[in-house]
Every structure is written in structure tokens, then in C-alpha cells.
Design a protein around this motif. Structure first.
Motif, PDB file in Angstrom:
ATOM      1  N   ALA A  96      29.389 -36.882 -38.050  1.00 34.15           N
ATOM      2  CA  ALA A  96      28.657 -37.401 -36.891  1.00 34.15           C
ATOM      3  C   ALA A  96      29.613 -37.636 -35.723  1.00 34.15           C
ATOM      4  CB  ALA A  96      27.955 -38.707 -37.266  1.00 34.15           C
ATOM      5  N   ARG A  97      30.810 -38.209 -36.048  1.00 32.81           N
ATOM      6  CA  ARG A  97      31.767 -38.480 -34.979  1.00 32.81           C
ATOM      7  C   ARG A  97      32.253 -37.182 -34.349  1.00 32.81           C
ATOM      8  NH1 ARG A  97      36.145 -41.596 -37.479  1.00 32.81           N
ATOM      9  NH2 ARG A  97      34.567 -42.404 -38.885  1.00 32.81           N
ATOM     10  N   ALA A  98      32.489 -36.176 -35.186  1.00 37.12           N
ATOM     11  CA  ALA A  98      32.941 -34.885 -34.668  1.00 37.12           C
ATOM     12  C   ALA A  98      31.880 -34.289 -33.750  1.00 37.12           C
ATOM     13  CB  ALA A  98      33.240 -33.936 -35.831  1.00 37.12           C
ATOM     14  N   ASP A  99      30.617 -34.397 -34.162  1.00 40.77           N
ATOM     15  CA  ASP A  99      29.525 -33.879 -33.329  1.00 40.77           C
ATOM     16  C   ASP A  99      29.499 -34.585 -31.983  1.00 40.77           C
ATOM     17  OD1 ASP A  99      28.853 -32.172 -35.252  1.00 40.77           O
ATOM     18  OD2 ASP A  99      27.111 -33.296 -36.013  1.00 40.77           O
ATOM     19  N   GLU A 100      29.671 -35.931 -32.060  1.00 42.46           N
ATOM     20  CA  GLU A 100      29.653 -36.735 -30.841  1.00 42.46           C
ATOM     21  C   GLU A 100      30.742 -36.276 -29.867  1.00 42.46           C
ATOM     22  OE1 GLU A 100      30.088 -41.124 -31.073  1.00 42.46           O
ATOM     23  OE2 GLU A 100      28.233 -40.952 -32.249  1.00 42.46           O
ATOM     24  N   ARG A 101      31.954 -36.130 -30.474  1.00 44.08           N
ATOM     25  CA  ARG A 101      33.083 -35.763 -29.641  1.00 44.08           C
ATOM     26  C   ARG A 101      32.842 -34.395 -28.978  1.00 44.08           C
ATOM     27  NH1 ARG A 101      37.606 -36.103 -33.413  1.00 44.08           N
ATOM     28  NH2 ARG A 101      36.697 -38.064 -34.085  1.00 44.08           N
ATOM     29  N   ARG A 102      32.292 -33.487 -29.771  1.00 43.02           N
ATOM     30  CA  ARG A 102      32.019 -32.157 -29.254  1.00 43.02           C
ATOM     31  C   ARG A 102      31.020 -32.253 -28.093  1.00 43.02           C
ATOM     32  NH1 ARG A 102      30.365 -29.323 -34.013  1.00 43.02           N
ATOM     33  NH2 ARG A 102      32.277 -30.112 -34.950  1.00 43.02           N
ATOM     34  N   ALA A 103      29.990 -33.076 -28.298  1.00 48.76           N
ATOM     35  CA  ALA A 103      28.970 -33.239 -27.257  1.00 48.76           C
ATOM     36  C   ALA A 103      29.592 -33.830 -25.986  1.00 48.76           C
ATOM     37  CB  ALA A 103      27.844 -34.135 -27.762  1.00 48.76           C
ATOM     38  N   ASP A 104      30.467 -34.828 -26.191  1.00 49.47           N
ATOM     39  CA  ASP A 104      31.155 -35.453 -25.045  1.00 49.47           C
ATOM     40  C   ASP A 104      31.935 -34.413 -24.247  1.00 49.47           C
ATOM     41  OD1 ASP A 104      30.225 -37.867 -25.560  1.00 49.47           O
ATOM     42  OD2 ASP A 104      32.108 -38.758 -26.326  1.00 49.47           O
TER      43      ASP A 104
END
Lengths: 156, 653
Positions: free
Chosen positions: B638-646
Motif C-alpha cells: 500500500a505504501r509503495a502504491d501511495e508513493r508511486r501515486a505521489d
């Protein structure tokens, strides 16, 4: 084995598993034939007795007036009958099952000794109205049928 | 009113299960069924709530002893203690089936709620399979054994519960096994889902694994508790009788044990795909067979409730439908499952495959022995199969399994060399040998007991070998689970071997004040008095037991008479010491006034059940470990997805 193709490895595994399972099946079948514990009614036991020491199960009725406690206070001898001629003397050392009384049905697990006395290691009797050893249940149906037959003889 | 509500809830549940089945099946057809497919998860959750509600209704009518409900009138009694009133709700045929299906619906609701890592299609197929299984049970309940059936005229008083079953241990024994059976049905549904969509992946194994582990923990606890119950309640001094009903719980346990190991291989290494699916089908079949054997009245035993051929036929049809359907699907689809990763024979996978095969073979041996009397009966030959068959023929395959079990956990995945683990293997081999020789010197015992001691010694040490050379604080929780479970097997084996080798027994007729010696104890009969309980009267013996110079203890075995329904039971008395148990049973009074007393001294017998508890605890640790790992993986993702989205936002903004 790393040189073998994937298919081959799979095949070898399946073959080993199959051999193991078939081998086990044969072994188990052989074991069952030798170790199964056969069920006898009193007349069968008298007509064709199993060899001495072979574990069998004997099912029948406890003959009236036959229960006798021996001097040691723990061994009980009684006679199992099919309400006809066949009578098998049984001896049992141990605590009698609940509801073990004269005239009630019983299944004895054990073997014959040289004197033709059935030495029981375990007795199964009626526990309550819900739990009756299978053999006993069918036996009483059988007897009921016979009783009906006898009482209706000559009525036709 | 409450009973009718429960009944109505069951009908709604059946409708929801049907919706789940057809929705899930339609979802496989493609996008045009997306509307129906979207209903599958909510349907499973609603079904869970309603089935739970129906079971609560049944608890309620039992709690207030509503005698207008037939089931209450035939199985309960207003004088019974509350806990047994409640446990009476599942201590009968209809109620136990309702509990089965309620637990299953709740499991289905839970996976619908939380399981997100599998492809949606696979999940829908899984829930459809779950609906299919549940539907059969709803049909069974509603058509042939409705637990909420009313009596035309309310009964004046209930007929009571079998007093043998009025025991706190037994109140929780059947539900424990049912949780196990249901867990395996969930694993089966996952297997069907994976087969239908051909998604036999490590993710599938990871989704299935906690359910298999949970089922296995419950089965382990159920078997352990059942064995202890039989030991102290039946008063025969044995802990396992190879009774068909006991076997009915052992068969799914064996299958679940194999399944959880092969699921581990699939999760970690993406190997053994087809085999894992096959075991999923077998494990579920065994749990259904268990239910069938116990509930059909095909077998008579303390466990079988009413003998009713109609119900037996119904369950037999269900059984054929489930197992036949699953095997057919397996036969059709197994060829399409892609080959998994390869491995060498000397590897962790290799050892696990060996043990899987051995477990399956033992399962086959037990299954044959259990079914053989039923088969021969068809030819009018009456036989019973007992320990002389099961013990040696089980051991023939169990012993190689234990030997490989000592070595397997030390091997590496994929490929390893025997030389790398030469030293620890040598140590274990010497230990096994020394234990065998010691046992040979110590006592005159059966070959099985001797082998039991040797295996126990080897396993006890070998189970801790995987921890060697590692920082204990950094060992994963799941590994601790494995270590503990394997050690539990050693503890159990030791208990069994010791019970078999060193038990001493005395059967005697004792007059008041007389004494008997058994296994270092002196037991004196101080007196026999009548006592009374809420629904029974009994003769109670006061036995004063003393070992050496220690303080004497009082043991009070009873011979009890219940009056609703009327029956007699023997209540054994136990004195537990660290090194064993003294077991006393009171028999009848002889004509000369002496009382029959049966005494056993069983060294280390309690280890059998301690081992069972350790095994279950190991399973619990494994579940905790796996679930924590999953949560961590999920949050990392989830954190990786978030970072990617950011990053994307920053880049394009």
C-alpha cells in the motif's frame, strides 16, 4: 535429476507415489484379512469354532441364572446362548458394563481357550436406549421375527 | 415466535446461498454478468449474519426450555444446568447440523469481507463453491431435519440429554471438530475457485493457508479433547480405541496435515500445484465422510444420535454430489494447471513430498480399516477391525515419516546436499539408537513401544535443530510454530510409548479397610457411601491412595445412576502427578460385600495430551506468524502504491 525434463520429474514423482499407495493398499488388504475380528453367534461358535486364541466377537443373550461370581470376587462366569441349544461358557475378569443382567444381550470380545471356554477381554452391553451394539440391535429384531413366526404357526 | 424467526432465517440463507452459487457461476461467463457478480460478496456476508441469527434463535429456545419445540422436548430438560441446556442445542442431530452450516456461513462471510489478494473472478468462484456446499446443508436441514419443528401439543417435560454427554468437555468437543471440518470446506472452496479460473498460484496458497491451519488446530484440539474424554469418562483406561467415530476425526486431520505442508510449499516455492489442489479435495471429502459416518446411523456408537435411514440416504447423496463433483472438476481441470517449479530430491520440498505421500498412505490404511466392516457387511460377513490392524499397519508408514520429519526441516529449499547436514543427522541417529537400546534394557515392551521411545527421543531434539545457528529473536513466529508442533509430536509419542510399556493394572475385590498395591501406590478402600446429584444418585468410594511416605490423597470414583433418561455410568477418579496418573474405577459389590476396584498406574500418560496441546499451539503460532507477514506485506504494498501515486502527481502536476 536436475538434467531431467520437468515432465520426467513429475512422472517419476507420480510413479513413486502410485507405487507407495498400491503397495500400502495391498499390505492393508492382507492385514485386514488376517486381523479382522469376526463376529459369531453362539450356534456358529459351537458348530465351527475358531482356532484357540483367535480374537473373535461373540454375541448373544446372557442365559438366565448363569451369572456367577468366582471366589476372587472379580471374575464372572456366565453362559451366552441364542435361546436354543447352543450354549457357550464365557469368563470375564473386570468391571461389568452397566446394564449387564441375565436375559439381556451382550457382545463379548475375546477368544476361546483350550477348554472351550470363551475368555472375554471386553464386554459390550446395552448402554441406554440410544446406544445398542449393532449386532444386538439386529439380533433382537431377528428374534422378534422368529417369535412372531412361532406364535403364528398353524394359524393359517 | 423465536423458533419461526429462526426457521425463516434459514430459508433466506438458502436463497442467498443459491444467489451466491449462480452469481459466482455467471461471473465466470464474462462482463455482461457483472451486476450479478457484484452481489456475490454481499450475499455471503448477509448469509453469515442470518445463519448466525438462526443459530442464536436455537440457543434461545434451548435457554428458555421452550417445550413446544420438538427438538427441545426430546433433548432438554428444565432441571438441567444452564450450560448443558445451551450445549444441548448442538448435542443432537438437527442442532449440530445447524451449527455446522452457521459456522460455515460465517466463514464464507469472513472471506467475502477480508480476502482481497486473489483475482475477483477466483474469489467469486470460491464463494460460489461455498454457496454450493452450504445449499446442500440448508436443503438437508429444511427438508429432512428442521431444528425448529413445533410439537402439536407442547410437552410437559423434556426427555433430557444423554447423561454421558452431560460433561463440560463434551459440550465443547463437537463444535471444535465442526470448526475443523468447516475450515476444510473453506480450503476446498478456495481449491475449486483456483481450479475453475486456473489460478493455482502462491497467492492462492497464502489465502488458503490460514484456513487450513485453523481447521487443523481445531481438529487437533478436538481429537485431543475427545481422546481425553474417552479416557476418563468411559472408564476403560484407554485413550484411543480406533472406534470408527474417532477415525472419522483422524482422517480429516491426516489430510489437513498433508495439505498444510503442501500449501506451504506452494506458497513459498510455487511447486506442488496439482497435488495441493488434490489434497484440498481429499481433505474436504474426508470431513464430509466423517460427518456422514457419524450422522448417518451407519455406525452405532456413543456419538451416533438417532438411526434414521432417510437422513443417512440424504447425507450419502450430498456426499456423492460433493466428492463426485469435486473429483470430476479436478479430472477435467488438473491437466490445465501449469507445471510448478522444479526441485531436487534432496531438498525441503523432497522431504515434504515424501511425508505427504506417507500421510496419504496412512490415511488410506485408516480409511480402509474403517470402511472394511461396512463393505463386508454388504456380503453378510460381520467383522470388526481394531488395534491389531491399525497399530502395526499405521506404524509401518508412520516410522519412515518420523525419520524424514527429523531431517526435512534442516534441508534447504530447491536443492541441498546431504553432506551439509551430516553432523546434526549423525547426532540424531545416535540419539535414536541410544534411546532404542535404553528402552530395550529398561523393560520388556512391545516393538511398537520401543520404536515409539526411539522416535520420540530423535524428534524431540531434531525439532529444535532448525533453530541452530540462528539469532533466536529473529526467528519468524511461523518457524517457532513448526518447531513447537514437531516437538509436540515427540511429546505425544513419548506418552503413548510410556503408557503402552509401563502401565500397571490391578483388578481386585476389596473389603472395607482392605488395600491394593499398584505401581508404587498403596490404595485403601476407606468406605463406600451413597451420594446424590441434581439428576443422579451414585455409590461413591473413598479410596485413600499413598505413594511411599508422601501425604495420602482421597480419590472418589463413582458408579452413577441417572434418572432422565435412566442409565448407569462409571465416573473414574484420577490423581495426576508429574510422572503419571493413577486411575481408579469402582465396580459392583459382590455378594460377600467386597467391592470391585480397578486401578491403573499410567506413567507419563498425560504427555499424550500435552503433546496434542503443543501441536495445536504450534498451529496457532503459525497462523499468527502468517497473518502478521501478510499484513506487513499488504502495508508495504500500500505504501509503495501511495508513493508511486505521489510521484506521478508531482511529475504531471
Amino acid at each position: 535429476m536436475s538434467g531431467l525434463k520437468a515432465k520426467h520429474q513429475r512422472l517419476i514423482l507420480v510413479a513413486i507415489a502410485l507405487i507407495a499407495i498400491i503397495g500400502a493398499g495391498l499390505l492393508a488388504a492382507w492385514g485386514l484379512r488376517n486381523q479382522a475380528n469376526y463376529f459369531y453367534l453362539p450356534d456358529q461358535l459351537v458348530a465351527a469354532p475358531p482356532s484357540v486364541g483367535q480374537p473373535v466377537r461373540l454375541g448373544g443373550m446372557v442365559a438366565d441364572g448363569s451369572i456367577e461370581t468366582l471366589a476372587d470376587g472379580i471374575t464372572v462366569s456366565f453362559i451366552v446362548t441364542d435361546q436354543e441349544d447352543a450354549r457357550v461358557p464365557v469368563r470375564f475378569s473386570g468391571i461389568l458394563p452397566d446394564l449387564f443382567v441375565e436375559g439381556s444381550g451382550v457382545v463379548a470380545e475375546g477368544s476361546l481357550n483350550e477348554q472351550g471356554v470363551f475368555i472375554a477381554d471386553n464386554l459390550l452391553a446395552k448402554h441406554d436406549e440410544n446406544y445398542v451394539p449393532r449386532e444386538l440391535q439386529e439380533m433382537s429384531e431377528h428374534q422378534a421375527a422368529r417369535m412372531a413366526e412361532e406364535t403364528t404357526v398353524g394359524l393359517e | 415466535m423465536i423458533a419461526e424467526l429462526g426457521h425463516a432465517a434459514l430459508w433466506l440463507c438458502a436463497a442467498l446461498a443459491a444467489l451466491q452459487l449462480f452469481g459466482g457461476a455467471l461471473a465466470q461467463r464474462g462482463a455482461q454478468a457483472a451486476d450479478v457478480a457484484a452481489l456475490v460478496r454481499p450475499a455471503a456476508m448477509a448469509q453469515a449474519l442470518l445463519a448466525g441469527f438462526a443459530f442464536c434463535c436455537l440457543l434461545w429456545v434451548f435457554a428458555i426450555t421452550d417445550l413446544s419445540v420438538k427438538l427441545v422436548a426430546t433433548n432438554s430438560h428444565s432441571l438441567k444446568p444452564m450450560i448443558f441446556k445451551l450445549s444441548g442445542s448442538w448435542g443432537n442431530h438437527e442442532g449440530s447440523m445447524l451449527l455446522w452450516v452457521a459456522v460455515m456461513a460465517m466463514a464464507g462471510g469472513l472471506i467475502a469481507l477480508v480476502e482481497k489478494r486473489l483475482p475477483e473472478k477466483t474469489m467469486q468462484a470460491t464463494l460460489a463453491a461455498q454457496g454450493f456446499v452450504a445449499l446442500g446443508f440448508y436443503a438437508f436441514l429444511l427438508l429432512s431435519s428442521n431444528p425448529f419443528e413445533r410439537l402439536p401439543v407442547p410437552a410437559a417435560e423434556g426427555q433430557g440429554l444423554n447423561p454421558l454427554l452431560q460433561d463440560i468437555g463434551l459440550a465443547f468437543h463437537p463444535p471444535t471438530l465442526y470448526f475443523g471440518y468447516v475450515g476444510l470446506s473453506v480450503a476446498f472452496s478456495f481449491a475449486v475457485g483456483a481450479l475453475v479460473t486456473r489460478q493455482v498460484t502462491p497467492d492462492f496458497a497464502r489465502a488458503m493457508r490460514p484456513w487450513v491451519l485453523a481447521a487443523w488446530v481445531f481438529l487437533t484440539l478436538g481429537i485431543t479433547a475427545g481422546s481425553y474424554w474417552a479416557y476418563y469418562e468411559l472408564g476403560w483406561g484407554g485413550y484411543w480405541f480406533w472406534d470408527p467415530v474417532e477415525n472419522a476425526s483422524l482422517l480429516p486431520w491426516l489430510a489437513a496435515t498433508a495439505l498444510l505442508h503442501s500449501a506451504s510449499v506452494l506458497a513459498a516455492r510455487d511447486a506442488l500445484r496439482t497435488w495441493t489442489i488434490m489434497l484440498g479435495v481429499v481433505a474436504f471429502s474426508m470431513s464430509m465422510l466423517g460427518t456422514f459416518l457419524v450422522r448417518s446411523g451407519l455406525l452405532t456408537s456413543v456419538h451416533a444420535f438417532a438411526v434414521d435411514p432417510e437422513r443417512g440416504t440424504f447425507i450419502l447423496i450430498l456426499l456423492a454430489l460433493y466428492i463426485g463433483g469435486a473429483l470430476l472438476l479436478f479430472a477435467l481441470r488438473a491437466g490445465h494447471v501449469r507445471e510448478g517449479e522444479r526441485f531436487q530430491l534432496t531438498s525441503r520440498e523432497g522431504a515434504l513430498v515424501f511425508n505427504n505421500v506417507m500421510l496419504s498412505v496412512i490415511l488410506g490404511v485408516v480409511l480402509l480399516g474403517t470402511m472394511y466392516p461396512l463393505l463386508t457387511e454388504a456380503f453378510d460377513v460381520r467383522v470388526s477391525v481394531g488395534p491389531p490392524y491399525f497399530n502395526p499397519f499405521g506404524a509401518v508408514f508412520a516410522i519412515p515419516m518420523f525419520l524424514v520429519m527429523m531431517v526435512g526441516p534442516m534441508l534447504r529449499w530447491r536443492r541441498d546436499s546431504a553432506r551439509r547436514i551430516q553432523r546434526p543427522v549423525l547426532i540424531i541417529a545416535v540419539l535414536v539408537f541410544v534411546a532404542a537400546v535404553l528402552a530395550l534394557i529398561l523393560g520388556d515392551m512391545s516393538i511398537l513401544a520401543l520404536l515409539g521411545f526411539a522416535m520420540a527421543a530423535g524428534l524431540a531434539v531434531a525439532s529444535f535443530m532448525p533453530l541452530r545457528g540462528r539469532k533466536l529473536a529473529r526467528v519468524p513466529i511461523a518457524t517457532w510454530g513448526m518447531v513447537l508442533a514437531h516437538f509436540g509430536i515427540a511429546v505425544s509419542l513419548f506418552g503413548m510409548a510410556s503408557e503402552s510399556a509401563f502401565t500397571t493394572e490391578r483388578l481386585a475385590a476389596v473389603e472395607q479397610g482392605g488395600s491394593v498395591d499398584v505401581g508404587g501406590w498403596t490404595v485403601t478402600l476407606a468406605g463406600v457411601d451413597p451420594v446424590a446429584g441434581p439428576n443422579w444418585t451414585a455409590m461413591e468410594a473413598r479410596l485413600v491412595a499413598q505413594r511411599g511416605e508422601s501425604d495420602p490423597i482421597i480419590m472418589t470414583p463413582q458408579s452413577r445412576n441417572f434418572w432422565a433418561p435412566q442409565m448407569q455410568t462409571t465416573e473414574s477418579a484420577l490423581a495426576t502427578r508429574l510422572d503419571g496418573q493413577l486411575y481408579a474405577v469402582l465396580g459392583n459389590q459382590a455378594d460377600d460385600g467386597r467391592w470391585q476396584v480397578r486401578l491403573w498406574w499410567k506413567p507419563f500418560v498425560t504427555f499424550i495430551w500435552y503433546g496434542g496441546l503443543l501441536i495445536a499451539l504450534g498451529g496457532v503460532l503459525a497462523i499468527i506468524g502468517r497473518v502478521l507477514e501478510d499484513l506487513k506485506r499488504r502495508s508495504v504494498r500500500a505504501r509503495a502504491d501511495e508513493r508511486r501515486a505521489d510521484r506521478r502527481e508531482q511529475g504531471y502536476a
